[in-house]
Motif scaffolding. Structure first.
Motif: not given
Length: 325
Positions: A179-184, A222-224
Motif C-alpha cells: 500500500v503506497h500513498f504516493l503524495h502522502g 505529509l502532503f505533496v
C-alpha cells in the motif's frame, strides 16, 4: 467502451493487476465532499483572501494546483524581468498560504468518523480492492485507509501491508509493503527523524481530531501539493517514504489500472514512472460520456503519457466499477 469487469476478465488469470487510485475513487463515495469547489468554499486564506480568492474566478477554476501553477509562472517571469521586485516574495508567500489552506480545508471538510461509511460500502470497496496486488493512492483523504483497516468485514482474509510497524513508525524496507500513498496523506506525518502515522488512540481520539490538533499547532501532515509535476518530483525525491512509494511504482509489471484520474500533466511524474516500468497494459477509467471535451483530452493524454512499443493503453467505464456498492 468496455466495462470494468470486461477489463478484469481480459487480465491473465495468473497475473493479479495493480491499481492507482485518484480523486474519482473518493468522489464515487461522495462527490459533494471530495471536490475542489467544496474545498474552495471551506478555504480560509486569512488576510490574503481578497487577493487569492479572486484568482480562482479570474482563472475559471476551483483547482488549487492550477492557481499555484499560475503563481509559480508569475514568479518565474518576475525573476527574469525584475529580480529585485518585492512582489516575488509576496507571490512565494501567497503560494504557501494557498498550500496550507488546502490542507486545512481538506481536514475541515473530511468525514469525522469511519462509521460515516456503512458496512455495506466497506464490504463493497474491500471486495473491489482485494482484486489488486499493489495499491497506489494519490488521494490525501482517509477513505482507502479506513477501508483497508476494516479487517472484521468481508473479504475476511483481505489484509494489506502499509509498511508501518511498532509505534506506528514506517519501515518499508524489509517489509511486504503493498500500500503506497504516493503524495502522502492526512494520516501520515514526518517527525524529522521518522515517518509515522496516526491511528485512533486508546482514549478514542480519532485520526481527524489528531490531524486538526496538529494543524492548530502548525504541524502539517505529509502532503505533496506542489504546482507542477517537476516540483512534486523534487518533493518526493527528498522524502524517504514518498521516494520509496514512487520507486515501488517503477518496479511494477503486468497490468495496471488507473481509476478516477483526469490524466492532467500536473501528475506527469507518476505517468513517467509507469511508462518506465515493466507494466505491459494500462486500463484507464473514463467517467461519463467518453466523447466530451474533457474525456477526449483524458484519453489523448493517457495515450501520449503511457503508450509505447511495449505498453498498451485501454479504457473502461468508471461507473461500471463496483467501488462502493
Amino acid at each position: 467502451m468496455q466495462t470494468f469487469q470486461e477489463a478484469m476478465d481480459s487480465v491473465d488469470e495468473d497475473s493479479k493487476p495493480s491499481i492507482v487510485l485518484a480523486n474519482g475513487f473518493s468522489q464515487a463515495w461522495d462527490a459533494q465532499i471530495f471536490n475542489y469547489e467544496n474545498l474552495l468554499q471551506a478555504a480560509d486564506f486569512g488576510d490574503r483572501d481578497a487577493v487569492i480568492r479572486p484568482l480562482f474566478q479570474s482563472l475559471g477554476t476551483y483547482d488549487f494546483e492550477a492557481v499555484s501553477k499560475q503563481l509559480t509562472a508569475a514568479e518565474t517571469v518576475l525573476r527574469a524581468y525584475q529580480p529585485d521586485n518585492a512582489l516575488i516574495e509576496r507571490i512565494v508567500s501567497d503560494r504557501e498560504v494557498l498550500k496550507n489552506s488546502l490542507i486545512n480545508a481538506i481536514s475541515n471538510t473530511h468525514p469525522d468518523l469511519p462509521s460515516e461509511i456503512t458496512d455495506d460500502q466497506y464490504v463493497a470497496v474491500r471486495t473491489f480492492l482485494s482484486q489488486f496486488n499493489e495499491i497506489f493512492s494519490i488521494n490525501y483523504d482517509l477513505l482507502f485507509y479506513w477501508a483497508r483497516n476494516k479487517y472484521a468485514l468481508a473479504p475476511e482474509n483481505y489484509r494489506t501491508d502499509d509498511g508501518f510497524r511498532a509505534q506506528q513508525r514506517w519501515e518499508g524496507h524489509g517489509t511486504d509493503q503493498e500500500v503506497h500513498f504516493l503524495h502522502g496523506g492526512l494520516h501520515i506525518y514526518d517527525t524529522g527523524r521518522y515517518i509515522k502515522k496516526h491511528v485512533c488512540t486508546d482514549d478514542g481520539v480519532t485520526i481527524i481530531e489528531q490531524v486538526r490538533g496538529n494543524l492548530g499547532r502548525g504541524n502539517f501532515p505529509l502532503f505533496v501539493s506542489e504546482p507542477t509535476y517537476e516540483k512534486k518530483k523534487q518533493r518526493i525525491d527528498h522524502n524517504p517514504y514518498l521516494n520509496y512509494c514512487y520507486q515501488a511504482l517503477g518496479k511494477l509489471n503486468g497490468t495496471l489500472f488507473i481509476h478516477g484520474h483526469s490524466m492532467d500533466d500536473n501528475d506527469k511524474h507518476i505517468f513517467d514512472q509507469i511508462k518506465s516500468s515493466r507494466v505491459s497494459k494500462v486500463f484507464v477509467s473514463i467517467y461519463g460520456d467518453e466523447n466530451t471535451a474533457a474525456n477526449t483530452r483524458t484519453k489523448a493524454n493517457a495515450m501520449a503519457f503511457l503508450q509505447s512499443f511495449n505498453k498498451s493503453v485501454e479504457f473502461y467505464q468508471a461507473e461500471s466499477a463496483p467501488v462502493w456498492a
